[in-house]
Design a protein around this motif. Structure first.
Motif, PDB file in Angstrom:
ATOM      1  N   GLY A   1       0.817  -1.213   0.000  1.00 40.18           N
ATOM      2  CA  GLY A   1       0.000   0.000   0.000  1.00 40.18           C
ATOM      3  C   GLY A   1       0.848   1.259   0.000  1.00 40.18           C
ATOM      4  N   PHE A   2       2.013   1.207   0.664  1.00 45.87           N
ATOM      5  CA  PHE A   2       2.882   2.395   0.700  1.00 45.87           C
ATOM      6  C   PHE A   2       3.492   2.699  -0.662  1.00 45.87           C
ATOM      7  N   SER A   3       3.384   1.763  -1.611  1.00 42.48           N
ATOM      8  CA  SER A   3       3.943   2.031  -2.939  1.00 42.48           C
ATOM      9  C   SER A   3       3.153   3.158  -3.627  1.00 42.48           C
ATOM     10  N   ILE A   4       1.870   3.332  -3.254  1.00 49.06           N
ATOM     11  CA  ILE A   4       1.071   4.380  -3.913  1.00 49.06           C
ATOM     12  C   ILE A   4       1.539   5.783  -3.479  1.00 49.06           C
ATOM     13  N   PRO A   5       1.580   6.086  -2.155  1.00 44.92           N
ATOM     14  CA  PRO A   5       2.120   7.415  -1.798  1.00 44.92           C
ATOM     15  C   PRO A   5       3.565   7.590  -2.227  1.00 44.92           C
ATOM     16  N   PHE A   6       4.348   6.490  -2.205  1.00 47.79           N
ATOM     17  CA  PHE A   6       5.737   6.581  -2.677  1.00 47.79           C
ATOM     18  C   PHE A   6       5.754   7.018  -4.141  1.00 47.79           C
ATOM     19  N   ALA A   7       4.923   6.362  -4.959  1.00 55.94           N
ATOM     20  CA  ALA A   7       4.917   6.666  -6.393  1.00 55.94           C
ATOM     21  C   ALA A   7       4.464   8.102  -6.639  1.00 55.94           C
ATOM     22  N   PHE A   8       3.446   8.547  -5.893  1.00 54.41           N
ATOM     23  CA  PHE A   8       2.960   9.910  -6.091  1.00 54.41           C
ATOM     24  C   PHE A   8       3.965  10.943  -5.564  1.00 54.41           C
ATOM     25  N   ALA A   9       4.712  10.584  -4.524  1.00 55.50           N
ATOM     26  CA  ALA A   9       5.751  11.499  -4.027  1.00 55.50           C
ATOM     27  C   ALA A   9       6.853  11.638  -5.072  1.00 55.50           C
ATOM     28  N   VAL A  10       7.284  10.514  -5.643  1.00 58.71           N
ATOM     29  CA  VAL A  10       8.307  10.569  -6.693  1.00 58.71           C
ATOM     30  C   VAL A  10       7.753  11.345  -7.889  1.00 58.71           C
ATOM     31  N   ALA A  11       6.457  11.115  -8.198  1.00 55.41           N
ATOM     32  CA  ALA A  11       5.832  11.815  -9.313  1.00 55.41           C
ATOM     33  C   ALA A  11       5.841  13.330  -9.076  1.00 55.41           C
ATOM     34  N   ALA A  12       5.562  13.730  -7.826  1.00 55.01           N
ATOM     35  CA  ALA A  12       5.565  15.162  -7.506  1.00 55.01           C
ATOM     36  C   ALA A  12       6.956  15.741  -7.715  1.00 55.01           C
ATOM     37  N   LEU A  13       7.976  14.987  -7.287  1.00 61.48           N
ATOM     38  CA  LEU A  13       9.352  15.462  -7.432  1.00 61.48           C
ATOM     39  C   LEU A  13       9.747  15.517  -8.915  1.00 61.48           C
ATOM     40  N   ALA A  14       9.354  14.484  -9.670  1.00 68.83           N
ATOM     41  CA  ALA A  14       9.747  14.423 -11.080  1.00 68.83           C
ATOM     42  C   ALA A  14       9.036  15.497 -11.897  1.00 68.83           C
ATOM     43  N   SER A  15       7.739  15.722 -11.561  1.00 73.78           N
ATOM     44  CA  SER A  15       6.965  16.666 -12.372  1.00 73.78           C
ATOM     45  C   SER A  15       7.117  18.103 -11.890  1.00 73.78           C
ATOM     46  N   GLY A  16       7.633  18.271 -10.695  1.00 74.05           N
ATOM     47  CA  GLY A  16       7.768  19.623 -10.152  1.00 74.05           C
ATOM     48  C   GLY A  16       6.483  20.140  -9.530  1.00 74.05           C
ATOM     49  N   ARG A  17       5.443  19.298  -9.459  1.00 70.28           N
ATOM     50  CA  ARG A  17       4.187  19.713  -8.806  1.00 70.28           C
ATOM     51  C   ARG A  17       4.328  19.436  -7.315  1.00 70.28           C
ATOM     52  N   LEU A  18       4.941  20.388  -6.622  1.00 71.00           N
ATOM     53  CA  LEU A  18       5.331  20.122  -5.238  1.00 71.00           C
ATOM     54  C   LEU A  18       4.366  20.717  -4.218  1.00 71.00           C
ATOM     55  N   ASP A  19       3.146  21.031  -4.655  1.00 71.50           N
ATOM     56  CA  ASP A  19       2.149  21.476  -3.683  1.00 71.50           C
ATOM     57  C   ASP A  19       1.635  20.256  -2.910  1.00 71.50           C
ATOM     58  N   GLU A  20       0.485  20.416  -2.245  1.00 70.88           N
ATOM     59  CA  GLU A  20       0.003  19.324  -1.396  1.00 70.88           C
ATOM     60  C   GLU A  20      -0.737  18.236  -2.169  1.00 70.88           C
ATOM     61  N   ALA A  21      -0.855  18.379  -3.510  1.00 70.46           N
ATOM     62  CA  ALA A  21      -1.698  17.447  -4.284  1.00 70.46           C
ATOM     63  C   ALA A  21      -1.245  16.001  -4.110  1.00 70.46           C
ATOM     64  N   TRP A  22       0.072  15.767  -4.047  1.00 67.11           N
ATOM     65  CA  TRP A  22       0.541  14.376  -4.010  1.00 67.11           C
ATOM     66  C   TRP A  22       0.113  13.669  -2.753  1.00 67.11           C
ATOM     67  N   PHE A  23       0.159  14.354  -1.609  1.00 67.25           N
ATOM     68  CA  PHE A  23      -0.225  13.613  -0.404  1.00 67.25           C
ATOM     69  C   PHE A  23      -1.714  13.707  -0.102  1.00 67.25           C
ATOM     70  N   VAL A  24      -2.365  14.753  -0.622  1.00 66.68           N
ATOM     71  CA  VAL A  24      -3.819  14.823  -0.440  1.00 66.68           C
ATOM     72  C   VAL A  24      -4.480  13.720  -1.266  1.00 66.68           C
ATOM     73  N   SER A  25      -3.992  13.528  -2.519  1.00 65.11           N
ATOM     74  CA  SER A  25      -4.628  12.512  -3.373  1.00 65.11           C
ATOM     75  C   SER A  25      -4.288  11.099  -2.932  1.00 65.11           C
ATOM     76  N   THR A  26      -3.272  10.941  -2.098  1.00 68.38           N
ATOM     77  CA  THR A  26      -2.933   9.581  -1.640  1.00 68.38           C
ATOM     78  C   THR A  26      -3.136   9.419  -0.141  1.00 68.38           C
ATOM     79  N   ARG A  27      -3.793  10.407   0.496  1.00 68.85           N
ATOM     80  CA  ARG A  27      -3.924  10.364   1.957  1.00 68.85           C
ATOM     81  C   ARG A  27      -4.628   9.079   2.422  1.00 68.85           C
ATOM     82  N   ARG A  28      -5.701   8.740   1.700  1.00 71.46           N
ATOM     83  CA  ARG A  28      -6.444   7.539   2.109  1.00 71.46           C
ATOM     84  C   ARG A  28      -5.600   6.286   1.895  1.00 71.46           C
ATOM     85  N   TRP A  29      -4.759   6.297   0.867  1.00 71.89           N
ATOM     86  CA  TRP A  29      -3.882   5.145   0.645  1.00 71.89           C
ATOM     87  C   TRP A  29      -2.873   5.001   1.782  1.00 71.89           C
TER      88      TRP A  29
END
Lengths: 662, 152
Positions: A181-209
């Motif tokens: 299950g932690f692979s989902i927030p991990f992937a979205f965190a890496v995605a945020a870093l790679a895409s430069g979208r470093l606002d709260e979207a990555w952890f808000v969209s994966t909070r339930r995960w």
């Protein structure tokens, strides 16, 4: 059906590779249509993994001993429920199960993020399919569950008797659910870093995960403790074994993340810290999987050992270096948007909490790998056992209990020292009274006194939070206390659900503290003899023998007396399993909120002479009760709907007027 | 933060000195078994190991304790018999100190980093919060309260 397994895995690998290519193209070209095609390939990959799992399950239930895996982990006499368990009872099957969860979770996470496909989800798809490709390659290479035997045996070796326990039906799947299950927030965190979208979207969209994975891991760890307690026969539930530690490490860092992410939501601070914590959590989850499969450390729980461990090392290194290189690359964009206003603030309490959680994780990691480090440095193999972990971890744990009580009392941003001491008075008085009362009652264990008094301190602090919340609804809506408290809990499920989890933790700590008063005795005993343990007299009346299809059951009959009165009859067993040619003890427990009487028969001679080990474990019952309360709190947390979720606050000015708010 | 560090250290010290000195031979034997690794179960202490050989060794330890052997003497005997790796804790000498001190160093180092972060990023450290609420803040607060009460 078994013949479909291998081709299905090949197809799953091909679709995963296709998905990776499409998601990468979608991310680089910012094309949502390409990303959508990539997500469809992820779904196809998942579907083929399902086919592979069904193939193996069919072979397991059909006792197709032409498959090496089936011959190694089942037998004709294995009950159906443990045939299902054998899917994850061996190394190859457990990796297939891991891959099933990974592709399933990836599918669920990616198809539910349509608005973000061009951005975060595309990069997350790249990461998730990259991880899936690693596991699928393992399944098609060194960990192939569909390897066939030239000459199938007439019967299989059967599943390890220790794994033939009701707890083992759900404990491993929950741990895997947590790890994967932690692979989902991990992937979205890496995605945020790679895409430069470093606002709260990555952890808000994966909070339930994150919460879901943490919850599964929490329940899984407790069930593992319950399994150890009822199956292993040494009277305890946690031995600081490397495999236990492997599951505990990501739990510690994930728990730190769940707390510190609140600071980012409320104050837009700790961004580097939060993204690092979630990256570290997943790396530690994979590290745990490596530990259990490499055989580099001795563990009684290593049921899935093999030679696949070496393949995890480059994978781990790539994840660790790659993800933290991204953090370094984006460091400037991850600066806090606000500053800390005061040392006496809830932000400081969260920082202290995180320091302790990470120190705890480091302690566990260090103690786990120290034998390898020392051997590499000095050439001498040493051991690190419970005494080391307890002496370092217990003070950290008690400090965390104290912070659990302090945190809710402090305001965000700042609080005057006078106000702080005023709100501390009640909880400190409660803790002091408990310490004095227990001291006067004759308790001399300083560790237990500290644990009980800190639990009282924190319990009063948490009760105060509920009382304050309830009072608002009583005043505003004229409700009675039960309805007001219910409204308090349901109106802010995240906050008060968290407090319920904390209450569960306090009960668990009370159970742990009971270990300071444990008593145990071991005695060779003949039928008609008695032995004493604590306040109990155990009268051994003899043993009976019976047989089932899979084992010879030797059950002792032990009459339990207290103050001369019979209070229970216990029947510990010493059984011989035919398929495995192994003798296994089955524990008998009389459990009450005050104490457990735990009896295990460690040997039985032909003339009926037995060796009994008996333990009196005070307050152990509260560990399981605490876990139930914790599960209830988790249910409240997970029931939070989007509408009731705490919104991320709008960007704040760098300096704001100083107003004490709680 | 300093209080937390002091508390943690104090708790550790208190816990380390609070281990009761066991006098009964059975308690000595149980305590020794909990502090040595089992030569027969991988990764388990002798106390936790359920093998028949472990049971024999526990009985041997109990017999020596009943003959008046001290805990230290039993530990030395076990180390002579099975080597230094039978001890379940790293030695408190030489390279063994690394095992004990590194977690402490991480706590202290982490606390120092956190402290430095707090000092650096504290915008008005040492200043008591203002009790004066500005007019705009008061009107905003009243508006929020009206919304909460369901009034326009």
């Amino acid at each position: 059906m078994a013949g479909l397994g291998h081709p299905a895995l090949i197809a799953a690998l091909l679709f995963a590779a296709l998905a990776l290519g499409l998601c990468l193209a979608g991310a680089l070209r910012k094309r949502s249509d390409i990303t959508e095609a990539g997500v469809r390939a992820v779904v196809a990959s998942f579907a083929f993994v399902v086919v592979a799992v069904l193939s193996l399950l069919t072979a397991l239930f059909a006792r197709d001993f032409s498959l090496e895996y089936v011959a190694n982990y089942t037998s004709e006499s294995l009950p159906a429920v443990y045939t299902l368990t054998s899917l994850w009872g061996g190394m190859e099957g457990s990796l297939l199960f891991w891959t099933l969860l990974l592709t399933g979770f990836s599918t669920a996470a990616l198809i539910r993020a349509p608005a973000q496909r061009a951005g975060l989800a595309a990069w997350a798809g790249v990461v998730l399919t990259g991880v899936a490709i690693f596991f699928l390659a393992l399944l098609l290479g060194p960990a192939d569950p569909f390897t066939t035997l030239a000459s199938p045996p007439p019967d299989g070796s059967g599943l390890n008797p220790l794994l033939q326990s009701p707890g083992m039906v759900i404990h491993p799947p929950l741990l895997y659910t947590g790890f994967v299950g932690f692979s989902i927030p991990f992937a979205f965190a890496v995605a945020a870093l790679a895409s430069g979208r470093l606002d709260e979207a990555w952890f808000v969209s994966t909070r339930r995960w994150t919460l879901f994975a943490w919850s599964a891991l929490s329940v899984g760890i407790v069930l593992g403790g319950a399994w150890a307690y009822t199956e292993l026969g040494w009277g305890g539930y946690w031995a600081w074994d490397p495999v236990e530690n492997a599951s505990f490490l990501p739990w510690l860092t994930a728990t730190a993340f769940l707390h510190s992410v609140v600071v980012q939501e409320k104050r837009r601070m700790l961004k580097v810290w939060n993204v690092s914590l979630i990256l570290l959590t997943y790396v530690l989850a994979v590290f745990g999987t490596f530990l259990t499969r490499s055989g580099i450390l001795s563990s009684i729980h290593t049921f899935t050992e093999g030679d696949t461990g070496k393949w995890f090392l480059p994978f781990l290194a790539a994840m660790l270096l790659g993800s933290f290189a991204l953090v370094a690359w984006r460091l400037d964009s991850l600066r806090s948007e606000n500053r800390l206003d005061s040392l006496v603030s809830r932000e400081s309490a969260f920082l202290g909490n995180n320091l302790l959680f990470v120190a705890a994780a480091f302690t566990v990691l260090w103690g786990t790998i120290y034998p390898i480090v020392n051997e590499a440095l000095t050439g001498v193999r040493v051991s690190v056992g419970p005494a080391f972990f307890n002496s370092v971890f217990v003070p950290i744990g008690l400090a965390l209990v104290a912070l659990t009580g302090i945190g809710p009392l402090i305001s965000w941003r700042r609080m005057s020292k006078g106000s702080f001491w005023r709100v501390l008075r009640g909880p400190v008085s409660a803790g002091g009274l408990v310490a004095i009362g227990l001291g006067l009652a004759g308790i001399r264990s300083v560790g237990a006194l500290l644990a009980f008094s800190l639990c009282a301190f924190t319990a009063v602090s948490l009760a105060g939070e509920f009382a304050r919340g309830g009072r608002v609804y009583r005043t505003r809506e004229g409700l009675g206390w039960p309805a007001a408290l219910r409204r308090t809990l349901l109106r802010n499920r995240r906050r008060y659900g968290g407090y319920v989890v904390h209450v569960g933790i306090l009960l668990i700590v009370i159970g742990f503290a009971g270990a300071a008063f444990r008593t145990e005795r071991q005695q060779e005993i003949r039928p008609g003899d008695t032995m004493e343990v604590g306040a109990y007299t155990l009268a051994y009346e003899g043993s009976t023998r019976s047989e089932t299809e899979e084992k010879q059951v030797n059950a002792a009959r032990v009459e339990v007396l207290r103050d001369g009165q019979a209070v229970a009859t216990l029947r510990p067993q010493r059984n011989f399993h035919f398929a495995q040619q192994q003798t296994q003890s089955e524990v008998a427990i009389r459990s009450t909120p005050v104490e457990d009487l735990y009896v295990v028969m460690t040997s039985l001679d032909a003339d009926g002479t037995a060796v009994l080990r008996a333990f009196v474990n005070p307050l152990t019952w509260w560990i399981w009760m605490g876990a139930a309360v914790m599960a209830a709190g988790i249910a409240v947390l997970l029931s939070e709907t989007k509408g009731s979720a705490v919104r991320v606050t709008a960007p704040q000015r760098r300096r704001e007027p100083a107003v004490a708010t709680r | 933060m300093r209080r937390v560090a002091v508390f943690t250290l104090a708790a550790g010290l208190l816990l380390s000195v609070s281990t009761p000195a066991s006098a009964a031979p059975a308690d000595i034997a149980n305590s020794v078994a909990a502090d040595v690794m089992s030569p027969f179960c991988p990764g388990s202490t002798l106390h936790d190991c359920s093998s028949a050989e472990a049971q024999d060794l526990r009985e041997e330890i109990l017999a020596r304790a009943e003959n008046g052997w001290s805990r230290t003497r039993i530990m030395s005997w076990l180390e002579d018999e099975y080597g230094p790796s039978i001890r379940s804790t790293p030695a408190t000498e030489g390279a063994g100190w690394l095992a004990w001190l590194l977690p402490l160093a991480v706590v202290i180092g982490g606390a120092a980093v956190a402290w430095a972060f707090l000092r650096r990023s504290t915008s008005s450290s040492g200043v008591e919060p203002s009790t004066q609420v500005t007019r705009s803040e008061r009107s905003e607060l009243e508006r929020e309260l009206r919304t909460l009460r369901g009034r326009p």
